[in-house]
Design a protein around this motif. Structure first.
Motif: not given
Length: 812
Positions: A206-232
């Motif tokens: 409980i203490i560990n989770v509590w402190y981890e919430i205190d330290d949390m500043t950002i959250s993220s997500y990453h897209l999981e899909t099939n990707y293709y290359t495109q040249e610019l």
């Protein structure tokens, strides 16, 4: 006169007793207060010497302040004083570190508000060796002040420890003085010892989770899909889709390869064809194939779909990654906005669990206690366990949803891969990602972005469907998913949104599994508390509260075991019609869900009174083996027939399995080697996973739960003990089940695989349950029957650890 004297003595005794209670409680409270007091002195310190740079780029001032201290400082606030009131809101990025250096993980974004001459910014309360402020905007800073704390931990902790010793001394004196309490302590010493272990573990997490919430500043997500290359290239402008479901987006990383030139790019963020932000990237911004675009947290006002315009500069040629719908491959980073919300939830969760524990410690009927615990843990698990976070849950739910909508047979593509269609809203819960996320190889969520999860829960119904791969579940139908199908039918009748049908399916699965376990506990004549412990294994609870069929399988196995134990104690013949009528549908259901576990039916042979006298009753034992074998074969044939109802009338199989079997017979040594290697190499890991939940193995839960199993197996006197022969038969059956699972996985993953990945913790749950019941039936406890009301309280305390661990890993 003697009565008066006796009453006076009793009065003195009670006064002494009350005083001891008072001093014990007061000393303990003082110790807790001292431990949590702000044991530090506070002082402010102005940073007089700091480095800064002022870069003028398109009328944008960039200030970078580096603050370095010789010693660690305990700091939780920075105050910035300006020479003039700010003319606009200005973003600020603050880095803080101890010894690991400045990283994005240890940083936070906020903004300096227009019109202010002083801005106070809160930091996570910790020790820092280095601080850095990055400010983008037109401002002039007068001074920077940090609020520094000097902590005196040792003195306060020593005082707290002294008062704990005083409280402990008074408590011992109280126990010695009060005869009833001394007797209670003696009778429940083992229970108290186990409870102390579990309480320490629970508190630490409980203490560990509590402190981890205190330290949390950002959250993220990453897209999981099939990707293709495109040249610019050639200084052309290119447009790509991105979606934003949180107005606190602070930066995004997108994947690219520099093919030619210096990697310089001009970018613009468009909303409804209007440019709301623009900037420029160079090779300095390129790190491990990713460009980072930093955003002002106040730039994006609304969530929704945006476009990112990229324009290569100076004849640069870039290769980027997009999907078939022109979505850019990117990772999105948001300010974590839910610190306080999570804290309030954890406080409420603590209070609720403590209330449940108090109820479980009361002298209520065991069945009432079971339902109190089952309902509370079920609701919490359904809510806390994120969507599709357990193995195969995505495919199981998608298949159940298609069956609920009348699609009993899967379709097949040109590669003979089965698939079905589900609404995009339900599909999107798969990765908490955009509508176009498609991947076969990885289907399990390991964590969730809270903002996107909430966004999808609010989504309206959609008529747009997406195909979902059904490998391994295409031959499953209404029988395996009946609880989920009925629950979803109920949701459809009530008119709930599509997205909520996912949770209706979970509720249906949990209700069915909980009811089956309840029937097993009612049937079994002995060791009811042991069955409750096995029901409360975190793995069992988690899988019971998801759309996976593993929880249903374990419930039916325990039902078979309870019938076998009941028959053993009541001396009921296997040919009894009630026994046969009850086990045939259960064995058939097990064969439909997971064929190798059909062999658990042979427990009806091992748990037989006649097994004790093998020499005189071998004919009866052979007859029982034949009966169970016939039942198993009949159930297998019925299961094959039912599975065939969901297979299309096309040839989708080849002769691969026959070839594997032929190879195995010719290379039997290799097969044995692989089986032994799997058994010896991953037994400890899979046991830990079975006690907790798959993929989140923490060994610290294994010890208290194993102690709990042993303790619950010894709280009842067992006058009818199975002999060594029966133990041997049951161990052989367990080994047979285990070996069968290994062999199935061996052929599933093809011959020669050095590591059988198919053997996971959830698969040996049944083996562990059978083993603990064997220990219970073998025990000969002739002592006074122990009080069993602590068992369920222990289970709830351990589940609290599991809940907090799930929150810590999956949500934070």
């Amino acid at each position: 006169m003697e009565r008066i004297k006796k009453n006076e003595n009793m009065g003195d005794y009670m006064k002494k007793y009350v005083r001891l209670i008072f001093f014990t409680i007061i000393s303990c409270i003082i110790a807790i207060i001292i431990a949590f007091l702000p044991n530090y002195t506070k002082k402010t310190e102005e940073i007089e010497k700091f480095s800064y740079i002022n870069i003028l780029n398109e009328d944008t001032h960039y200030w970078g302040y580096g603050i370095v201290t010789k010693d660690d400082i305990l700091c939780d606030k920075i105050s910035i004083y300006f020479e003039k009131p700010l003319v606009e809101d200005i973003p600020i990025h603050i880095y803080y570190s101890n010894e690991e250096g400045l990283t994005e993980e240890n940083s936070l974004w906020t903004s300096l508000k227009q019109g202010k001459m002083l801005e106070c910014i809160d930091l996570p309360n910790s020790k820092y060796r280095e601080l850095r402020l990055d400010i983008v905007g037109n401002c002039f800073i007068n001074k920077v002040v940090i609020e520094q704390y000097n902590k005196y931990e040792n003195v306060y902790y020593f005082l707290s420890f002294c008062f704990l010793i005083i409280s402990f001394t008074f408590g011992i004196k109280l126990i010695i003085t009060y005869h009833e309490m001394r007797q209670w302590l003696y009778n429940n010493l083992k229970a108290i010892f186990i409870f102390i272990i579990i309480a320490i573990i629970s508190l630490s997490y409980i203490i560990n989770v509590w402190y981890e919430i205190d330290d949390m500043t950002i959250s993220s997500y990453h897209l999981e899909t099939n990707y293709y290359t495109q040249e610019l290239k050639d200084n052309n402008k290119y447009y790509f889709n991105i979606d934003i479901h949180d107005s606190k987006l602070i930066w995004l990383n997108f994947w690219a390869d520099i093919l030619e030139g210096n990697g310089e790019i001009k970018w613009s963020l468009l909303e409804n064809q209007n440019c709301i932000l623009t900037g420029q990237l160079t090779n300095d911004n390129y790190n491990q194939g990713q460009f980072k675009i930093e955003l002002n947290v106040d730039t994006i006002k609304d969530s929704g779909f945006y476009q990112l315009q990229l324009e290569p500069l100076n004849t640069t040629s870039l290769q980027i990654y997009v999907d078939e719908n022109n979505y850019l491959k990117a990772t999105y980073y948001y300010l974590f906005q839910y610190n306080n919300t999570l804290k309030y939830m954890l406080v409420i969760l603590d209070i609720l669990i403590m209330g449940v524990v108090i109820l479980l410690l009361s002298r209520l009927n065991i069945c009432i206690k079971y339902w109190i615990m089952a309902v509370s843990m079920g609701i919490l698990s359904i809510i806390i366990v994120i969507p599709y976070s357990t193995a195969d849950e995505f495919r199981h739910f998608a298949r159940a949803y298609s069956v609920a909508n009348g699609q009993f047979v899967c379709e097949y593509n040109e590669q003979k891969e089965p698939y079905t269609y589900i609404p995009t809203n339900l599909y999107n819960l798969r990765y908490i990602a955009p509508e176009n996320s498609i991947s076969i190889s990885d289907e399990t969520n390991f964590n969730a972005n809270l903002s996107r999860w909430l966004y999808y829960l609010k989504c309206d119904n959609t008529s747009e469907n997406v195909s979902a791969w059904m490998g391994g579940v295409s031959d499953k139908g209404i029988f395996e998913y009946l609880p989920q199908v009925i629950a979803m039918w109920g949701g459809m009748i009530l008119g709930v949104k599509q997205i909520w049908l996912f949770y209706f399916a979970r509720i249906g699965n949990w209700l069915a599994i909980t009811l089956i376990w309840y029937i097993a506990i009612r049937i079994v004549p002995k060791h009811k508390y042991l069955f409750i412990v096995l029901y409360c294994m975190p793995t069992n609870i988690v899988y019971a509260c998801t759309s996976s069929t593993d929880g249903l399988l374990n419930a039916f196995i325990m039902l078979i075991m309870s019938i076998a134990i009941r028959r053993y104690y009541d001396n009921i013949e296997l040919t009894n019609k009630k026994i046969l009528i009850s086990i045939i549908p259960i064995i058939t259901y097990i064969a439909i869900i997971k064929l190798p576990y059909l062999l658990v039916a042979f427990l009806l042979v091992a748990l037989d009174v006649n097994t004790k006298n093998l020499r005189n009753n071998w004919k009866i034992i052979i007859k029982n083996i034949i009966i169970v074998t016939v039942v198993c074969i009949g159930s297998y044939l019925l299961a094959v027939f039912l599975k065939g109802l969901y297979e299309p009338n096309i040839n989708i199989n080849d002769s691969g399995n026959v070839e594997h079997l032929k190879y195995a017979l010719e290379h039997i040594y290799e097969v044995i080697h692989i089986l032994v290697q799997a058994f010896m190499g991953i037994m400890d890991e899979t046991y830990c996973q079975a006690i907790y939940i798959n993929s989140f193995c923490i060994s610290i839960l294994v010890l208290p739960y194993s102690l709990l199993m042993l303790y619950s197996a010894t709280i009842e006197e067992n006058k009818k003990v199975i002999n060594t022969l029966q133990i041997t038969i049951m161990i052989l059956i367990c080994s047979f089940i285990w070996g069968s699972i290994l062999i199935v996985a061996y052929f599933w993953t093809n011959i020669g695989n050095p590591y059988i990945w198919g053997i996971q913790g959830r698969y040996i749950c049944s083996i562990i349950m059978i083993g603990t019941v064997i220990l219970a039936l073998r025990s000969q406890n002739h002592n006074k029957i122990k009080e069993g009301r602590y068992i369920m309280a222990y289970c709830m305390a351990i589940m609290m650890v599991a809940f907090f661990k799930i929150i810590q890993i999956q949500w934070i």
